[in-house]
Design a protein around this motif. Sequence first.
Motif, PDB file in Angstrom:
ATOM      1  N   TYR A 188      -3.150   5.674   7.227  1.00 36.36           N
ATOM      2  CA  TYR A 188      -1.864   6.218   7.634  1.00 36.36           C
ATOM      3  C   TYR A 188      -0.737   5.537   6.868  1.00 36.36           C
ATOM      4  O   TYR A 188      -0.860   4.382   6.437  1.00 36.36           O
ATOM      5  N   LEU A 189       0.371   6.247   6.751  1.00 36.89           N
ATOM      6  CA  LEU A 189       1.491   5.727   5.968  1.00 36.89           C
ATOM      7  C   LEU A 189       2.025   4.427   6.541  1.00 36.89           C
ATOM      8  O   LEU A 189       2.353   3.502   5.794  1.00 36.89           O
ATOM      9  N   THR A 190       2.156   4.337   7.849  1.00 35.35           N
ATOM     10  CA  THR A 190       2.745   3.160   8.474  1.00 35.35           C
ATOM     11  C   THR A 190       1.706   2.171   8.968  1.00 35.35           C
ATOM     12  O   THR A 190       2.059   1.171   9.622  1.00 35.35           O
ATOM     13  N   THR A 236       0.808  -1.225   0.000  1.00 32.61           N
ATOM     14  CA  THR A 236       0.000   0.000   0.000  1.00 32.61           C
ATOM     15  C   THR A 236       0.841   1.274   0.000  1.00 32.61           C
ATOM     16  O   THR A 236       0.339   2.329  -0.413  1.00 32.61           O
ATOM     17  N   ILE A 237       2.087   1.208   0.441  1.00 34.63           N
ATOM     18  CA  ILE A 237       2.900   2.423   0.525  1.00 34.63           C
ATOM     19  C   ILE A 237       3.165   3.016  -0.854  1.00 34.63           C
ATOM     20  O   ILE A 237       3.289   4.235  -1.014  1.00 34.63           O
ATOM     21  N   ALA A 245       9.389   4.526   4.978  1.00 33.49           N
ATOM     22  CA  ALA A 245       8.316   3.676   5.492  1.00 33.49           C
ATOM     23  C   ALA A 245       8.399   2.271   4.916  1.00 33.49           C
ATOM     24  O   ALA A 245       8.164   1.276   5.622  1.00 33.49           O
ATOM     25  N   LEU A 246       8.737   2.153   3.643  1.00 29.36           N
ATOM     26  CA  LEU A 246       8.848   0.834   3.026  1.00 29.36           C
ATOM     27  C   LEU A 246      10.008   0.051   3.624  1.00 29.36           C
ATOM     28  O   LEU A 246       9.886  -1.159   3.887  1.00 29.36           O
ATOM     29  N   TYR A 287       2.115  11.851   0.711  1.00 33.67           N
ATOM     30  CA  TYR A 287       3.425  11.802   1.370  1.00 33.67           C
ATOM     31  C   TYR A 287       4.537  11.948   0.335  1.00 33.67           C
ATOM     32  O   TYR A 287       4.389  11.558  -0.829  1.00 33.67           O
ATOM     33  N   SER A 288       5.658  12.469   0.794  1.00 30.69           N
ATOM     34  CA  SER A 288       6.817  12.665  -0.081  1.00 30.69           C
ATOM     35  C   SER A 288       7.482  11.337  -0.401  1.00 30.69           C
ATOM     36  O   SER A 288       7.283  10.334   0.291  1.00 30.69           O
ATOM     37  N   ASP A 289       8.314  11.357  -1.441  1.00 29.92           N
ATOM     38  CA  ASP A 289       9.033  10.140  -1.819  1.00 29.92           C
ATOM     39  C   ASP A 289       9.982   9.688  -0.716  1.00 29.92           C
ATOM     40  O   ASP A 289      10.154   8.478  -0.494  1.00 29.92           O
TER      41      ASP A 289
END
Length: 351
Positions: free
Chosen positions: A202-204, A101-102, A119-120, A111-113
Amino acid sequence: MILTRGARVTGAVLSAVLAVIVACWLIRDVDAMGFGQLWRNWAGLYDVRMRAAPTTSGTDLVLFVVYVAVAVAALRTASAASALVVAGVVTLTVRLPGLWTIGSRRMEAVYSDDLRSRALICAFVAVAATAAMAITAGAGRRPPVDSYERTPTGPGPGAGVLAFLALCAAGVVLIAWEIRQVVRDPEFFPDWYVGGDRIAQYLTGPPPGWATVMLALLCVFAGISAAARARHARPFGLVAAAVLLPGGVFGVVRIVHYDMLEHFGDLPTELQLSLLSSFFQLLAALAALIALAVPGPVRAPGQDPWAGGPGWGPSPATSPYPGQRPGYGYPQGGSGGFGPPPPPTQPPPGW
């Protein structure tokens, strides 16, 4: 079975690594948004314009506490295998969906690169740490050397029943709301559970449906384990209740903030049920935490209903001599123990 010293140290280090990862993301959000704004976002109070998009949720704060507690438990007690396993299960549940999903288009727009790349990497590290924790808990077991090395104990009878009722009921309520979600908004299926461009997350964190279903399954499993007074019931139940707690707390905060109780009778039936569910989730989590906080009594020797092997204690030894009470006297046979040799089979002449 208990853990060897090497397995305990390894498990503590892995838990500390996961705690550091979560702490870094929490610090990033506090620095970018401020704690007050971040807390309001976690609680679902969206009446303030945010300076930045948060990457964490209230669950991450709970996970940080869980990782620290598991690391301390692994260092202090040899019976921390179940704690390592449940920490790994929860970590896998929360971080695994991030692997796919990230990189979605919605994440790219929010979100920025740089954030997404970090996060990945953290998601891969967390999944690898989960596998390492499972291997450590399984391969690092050994039988206790003597009675001073305590083995895991389950909850007491009353505590087990209370935890079973609280956790299983909470799990059923969560599943019922997920069924309602699918019936009410079928157009969001399956993105609600596996992620997609139509779902905000959320990102995480995992997709909202995925998180709810996995939490419900964990609660039901922990509740059934508590009813059976299994050895792993306390760590699984405590973690399930801890992860269940933020939903209830933030739900009650929203109710109080928007003064919903003052107009409870005027609200639609579904919204009334939602408010009651928030209160019930909070009470269920607190009840399970209180019930499982204290270990139960050591069981009498017998069968473990979950492991299918010997129970929590050595079986009484059978005396090889008529009239001798089991468990008394010097060690017999070739056990290599210290003490006098066994008595002769025939008495000496003149006795």
